[in-house]
Design an enzyme around this catalytic site. Structure first.
Site, PDB file in Angstrom:
ATOM      1  N   ASP A 161       0.823  -1.196  -0.118  1.00 33.67           N
ATOM      2  CA  ASP A 161       0.047   0.061   0.193  1.00 33.67           C
ATOM      3  C   ASP A 161       0.752   1.326  -0.034  1.00 33.67           C
ATOM      4  O   ASP A 161       0.653   2.085   0.794  1.00 33.67           O
ATOM      5  CB  ASP A 161      -0.610   0.095   1.342  1.00 33.67           C
ATOM      6  CG  ASP A 161      -1.612  -1.264   1.777  1.00 33.67           C
ATOM      7  OD1 ASP A 161      -2.014  -1.686   0.538  1.00 33.67           O
ATOM      8  OD2 ASP A 161      -1.986  -1.705   2.572  1.00 33.67           O
ATOM      9  N   GLU A 212     -11.491  -0.039  -2.843  1.00 33.47           N
ATOM     10  CA  GLU A 212     -10.657   0.688  -2.088  1.00 33.47           C
ATOM     11  C   GLU A 212      -9.537   1.497  -2.682  1.00 33.47           C
ATOM     12  O   GLU A 212      -9.422   1.398  -3.797  1.00 33.47           O
ATOM     13  CB  GLU A 212     -10.235  -0.510  -0.980  1.00 33.47           C
ATOM     14  CG  GLU A 212      -9.347  -1.627  -1.793  1.00 33.47           C
ATOM     15  CD  GLU A 212      -8.873  -2.395  -0.637  1.00 33.47           C
ATOM     16  OE1 GLU A 212      -9.365  -2.869   0.319  1.00 33.47           O
ATOM     17  OE2 GLU A 212      -7.860  -3.369  -1.257  1.00 33.47           O
TER      18      GLU A 212
HETATM   19  O1  FUB Z   1      -3.070  -3.885   3.526  1.00 35.51           O
HETATM   20  C1  FUB Z   1      -4.311  -3.775   4.056  1.00 35.51           C
HETATM   21  C2  FUB Z   1      -5.334  -3.595   3.096  1.00 35.51           C
HETATM   22  O2  FUB Z   1      -5.281  -4.322   1.978  1.00 35.51           O
HETATM   23  C3  FUB Z   1      -5.262  -2.108   2.486  1.00 35.51           C
HETATM   24  O3  FUB Z   1      -5.906  -1.102   3.553  1.00 35.51           O
HETATM   25  C4  FUB Z   1      -6.182  -2.141   1.247  1.00 35.51           C
HETATM   26  O4  FUB Z   1      -6.056  -0.986   0.440  1.00 35.51           O
HETATM   27  C5  FUB Z   1      -5.549  -3.414   0.493  1.00 35.51           C
HETATM   28  O5  FUB Z   1      -4.313  -3.220   0.204  1.00 35.51           O
END
Ligand code: FUB
Length: 340
Positions: free
Chosen positions: A32, A239
């Site tokens: 991320d 997301e």
């Molecule tokens: O790294 C945990 C979660 O996985 C992140 O918050 C999301 O965007 C995904 O990459």
């Protein structure tokens, strides 16, 4: 900026550029990546993946991260410096577990690290920690940001000096629980034929540690002006929101989640509505796809992650980067960074 765009004018708009990339960090697992240019260096604020032994499930409990490192580079693709642990879950009064994708911002010589974590009620909230330097260490505020919820904060500094936080993530990120305005006991997903759950935006207060308004929804439209629908898994928001701006155009990019792409939409207003444009990054090795986009010394770069270093373990990822190219009309050339 116009000159940079013309550098890629010969690139066919729909060509997919295949790239080979290496992890930027091999000592730890990192994911991320939120990249920023501070003091003429690239700083990366990633999640810190590790194997906590929690079994994999649909809510992402196996993403059980507990601290953050900061990394920097003097040149794009150059040596990466690890600045060590800059914030640990044990130092955050309100946070219980799962320190997910963070972001950072600078204002008036102070640096702010924004991070989601679950509180003691297992509800994701977004907190902030403050430092005097981009490499921290960061001192957390005692409570999470009032009215914050869900995950994946991305803080964008507009050219007029205002800062906006884009955030949200469905499934494990709990955004579906907030459709009614308060935290629902159960997941509430709209039907496939109706408008998809939308990412959120809130302007930051001048103090950078609170919202100056209630979070608002960001409308995502197709080119005919119709809302993207829940069943449109190839294009609807899941997301990992990120915003960058070129001239007067705001680019909102995000992950489509279960179709594993990074896509983008554009607007002339930070609040949207944003119109879907296309794919930036095709699926990578591993379930998640999460990125950031930053300009450094006249070039644009895409930071992303995959699970190549762990040979495919979806919760053990590694940050990578590659150059991003724009077509003459401002559209973004699709990248394929898949490894077998
Ligand atoms: O790294 C945990 C979660 O996985 C992140 O918050 C999301 O965007 C995904 O990459």
């Amino acid at each position: 900026k116009t000159e940079e765009k013309s550098d890629v004018s010969e690139t066919a708009q729909n060509d997919v550029r295949k790239v080979e990339t290496e992890p930027l960090v091999t000592k730890d697992f990192t994911a991320d990546p939120s990249a920023h240019v501070f003091n003429n260096k690239i700083y990366i604020y990633p999640s810190h993946d590790f194997d906590s032994g929690v079994p994999e499930d649909d809510l992402g409990n196996h993403f059980n991260m507990r601290d953050y490192h900061v990394y920097s580079m003097d040149s794009a693709g150059g040596e990466v410096t690890d600045h060590g642990v800059v914030l640990d879950v044990d130092d955050v009064e309100w946070a219980a577990r799962q320190m997910w994708a963070p972001d950072a911002a600078e204002k008036d010589g102070k640096y702010y690290l924004y991070f989601p974590a679950k509180d003691e009620n297992d509800i994701f909230r977004i907190g902030v920690a403050v430092a005097d330097t981009p490499e921290g260490p960061f001192t957390p505020m005692p409570d999470y940001i009032e009215n914050s919820y869900s995950i994946d904060p991305a803080v964008f500094e507009d050219t007029d000096g205002e800062y906006y936080m884009y955030f949200g993530g469905i499934w494990g990120g709990q955004l579906q629980r907030w459709e009614t305005g308060s935290f629902a006991d159960e997941d509430v997903y709209p039907a496939d034929s109706v408008k998809a759950i939308e990412p959120r935006i809130a302007k930051l207060d001048k103090n950078m540690v609170s919202f100056s308004e209630e979070p608002r929804r960001i409308q995502l439209l197709d080119k005919e002006g119709n809302n993207l629908l829940t069943g449109d898994n190839d294009r609807r928001f899941f997301e990992a929101a990120w915003v960058h701006k070129i001239d007067d155009t705001y680019y909102l990019s995000y992950s489509t989640g279960d179709t594993h792409k990074i896509v983008y939409a554009t607007s002339d207003n930070p609040y949207g509505p944003f119109t879907y444009q296309g794919v930036i990054l095709e699926p990578v090795l591993g379930w998640t796809n999460h990125h950031s986009i930053v300009q450094f010394k006249g070039k644009w770069y895409l930071f992303f992650h995959d699970s190549s270093l762990s040979e495919g373990k979806t919760y053990l990822r590694s940050v990578k980067m590659t150059e991003l190219t724009f077509n003459e009309d401002g559209s973004i050339q699709t990248i394929n960074a898949a490894v077998q």
